[in-house]
Design a protein around this motif. Structure first.
Motif, mmCIF file in Angstrom:
data_model
loop_
_atom_site.group_PDB
_atom_site.id
_atom_site.type_symbol
_atom_site.label_atom_id
_atom_site.label_comp_id
_atom_site.label_asym_id
_atom_site.label_seq_id
_atom_site.Cartn_x
_atom_site.Cartn_y
_atom_site.Cartn_z
ATOM 1 N N ARG A 115 0.827 -1.207 0.000
ATOM 2 C CA ARG A 115 0.000 0.000 0.000
ATOM 3 C C ARG A 115 0.865 1.262 0.000
ATOM 4 O O ARG A 115 0.599 2.208 -0.746
ATOM 5 C CB ARG A 115 -0.930 -0.010 1.212
ATOM 6 N N GLN B 225 -4.415 8.487 -5.199
ATOM 7 C CA GLN B 225 -5.242 7.486 -5.865
ATOM 8 C C GLN B 225 -5.447 6.310 -4.910
ATOM 9 O O GLN B 225 -4.478 5.752 -4.393
ATOM 10 C CB GLN B 225 -4.588 6.992 -7.151
ATOM 11 N N ARG B 226 -6.692 5.935 -4.690
ATOM 12 C CA ARG B 226 -6.973 4.829 -3.785
ATOM 13 C C ARG B 226 -6.454 3.514 -4.379
ATOM 14 O O ARG B 226 -6.865 3.121 -5.474
ATOM 15 C CB ARG B 226 -8.474 4.696 -3.549
ATOM 16 N N GLU C 247 -12.273 7.745 -6.886
ATOM 17 C CA GLU C 247 -10.870 7.418 -7.118
ATOM 18 C C GLU C 247 -9.898 8.027 -6.115
ATOM 19 O O GLU C 247 -8.935 7.383 -5.723
ATOM 20 C CB GLU C 247 -10.455 7.859 -8.532
ATOM 21 N N SER C 248 -10.116 9.266 -5.723
ATOM 22 C CA SER C 248 -9.104 9.980 -4.938
ATOM 23 C C SER C 248 -9.440 9.980 -3.449
ATOM 24 O O SER C 248 -10.573 9.683 -3.048
ATOM 25 C CB SER C 248 -8.956 11.415 -5.437
ATOM 26 N N PHE C 249 -8.450 10.334 -2.635
ATOM 27 C CA PHE C 249 -8.658 10.462 -1.192
ATOM 28 C C PHE C 249 -9.254 11.814 -0.828
ATOM 29 O O PHE C 249 -10.048 11.908 0.108
ATOM 30 C CB PHE C 249 -7.324 10.285 -0.453
#
Length: 351
Positions: free
Chosen positions: A7, A17-18, A268-270
């Motif tokens: 991770r 990006q997750r 998609e993003s945090f």
């Protein structure tokens, strides 16, 4: 350690990006880092059945994105087993057909019946993606499993041992066939109204079993009365689905009410913006109310399917009658041609 290292690398490589990381080996707390699949199962009816309890377990362990190897990993599957497993597996949070090297191929297109069963079940899954995504955010916020046993929603000893059906969120009940050769299934329905996903016919649940028809290419799915379920037209990819407008399934309870919610972000993003939207229905009036978040939702609600509602001819939005199409069937009222903005409060009267 491996999960965290993977991770950390992906976050450094694709900032904001997750990452999607799938692990067979997990431990307490792994759900904050990775998803899980349940390991090397057998192509057997027994393992089809036990996969439901396995998904329940990991949801409760804090790993909501979980699934079993559909059609079985070891051993050669059969046409019937694979059809039934593809139907059930379409509703696992993590849905994947997977088997070992050297065994018979088990892609759905190998059998016409399996392909038909798969398409039918996946169309339901993809229609429900917005609903399921909202359930995932509930899992993030509150720790609630996405796939849950009946006893989670209906805390009674009567449902404590039920590992043959599963709820998706609080509102969608899946009743699969788990027995070789069966063309019907005994499904328990808790007290209240339950609506057939495909026909919209309702069952009045009384905490008793009901025998349902279940041809090989069919899996029984019911909507809990009192629920509002956001759906979108299914497509070939999740990205395409997200570009479609919303349809609200308003499944009324015996007293004519229903509630629901929708969560939207960029997927998609945090640091994405987001929006929570609440829905409620009472006395032929649907209320739409943004709850929190600043994201602008681009897709509108363009249709309603009202279940348990008798007759309707006119529709008004915020006091203004709108030109739309209303079709009354024996089991539903379908309203199309709407354009309800999810970024502002709305009051929709169907009379």
């Amino acid at each position: 350690m491996e999960s965290r290292a993977t991770r950390d690398f992906l976050l450094a490589y694709r900032r904001n990006q997750r990452p999607f990381i799938l692990s067979r080996s997990t431990f307490a707390g792994s759900g904050a880092l990775v998803s899980h699949w349940t390991g090397d199962n057998m192509a057997s009816w027994a393992d089809l059945h036990v996969s439901i309890a396995s998904v329940f377990d990991f949801g409760i362990f804090g790993i909501p994105m979980v699934g079993a190897d559909i059609c079985g990993f070891y051993g050669n599957t059969t046409e019937e087993l694979c059809a039934r497993w593809m139907e059930l597996g379409a509703f696992y949070p993590f849905s994947r057909s997977h088997n070992a090297k050297g065994l018979a191929p088990q892609e759905p297109y190998r059998w016409a019946s399996v392909a038909k069963a798969t398409r039918r079940a996946l169309r339901v899954r993809y229609a429900l993606l917005a609903y399921m995504y909202s359930a995932y955010q509930d899992s993030v916020d509150h720790g609630w499993p996405v796939v849950r046993p009946l006893v989670f929603e209906f805390p009674s000893s009567q449902f404590a041992s039920n590992d043959k059906q599963m709820l998706i969120g609080s509102s969608i009940l899946v009743s699969p066939v788990l027995t070789q050769g069966a063309r019907s299934v005994d499904a328990v329905f808790p007290t209240g109204r339950w609506y057939d996903w495909y026909t919209h016919a309702h069952i009045n649940g009384h905490n008793t079993n009901v025998t349902l028809d279940a041809p090989l290419e069919h899996i029984n799915v019911h909507i809990r009365g009192g629920s509002i379920v956001p759906t979108q037209r299914p497509e070939m990819t999740t990205r395409q689905v997200r570009q479609n407008d919303y349809e609200l399934l308003v499944a009324t309870s015996a007293n004519g009410t229903a509630t629901g919610q929708l969560y939207v972000d960029d997927g998609e993003s945090f640091d994405t913006q987001h929006k929570w939207i609440d829905f409620s229905y009472d006395a032929r009036v649907l209320y739409v109310a943004p709850r929190s978040g600043t994201m602008r939702v681009e897709r509108a609600v363009t249709s309603l399917v009202l279940l348990g509602v008798v007759g309707a001819h006119t529709v008004s939005v915020n006091g203004v009658r709108v030109d739309c199409s209303t079709v009354v069937t024996p089991n539903s009222v379908v309203v199309t041609g709407l354009n309800i903005d999810l970024n502002t409060k709305s009051r929709i009267v169907v009379s």
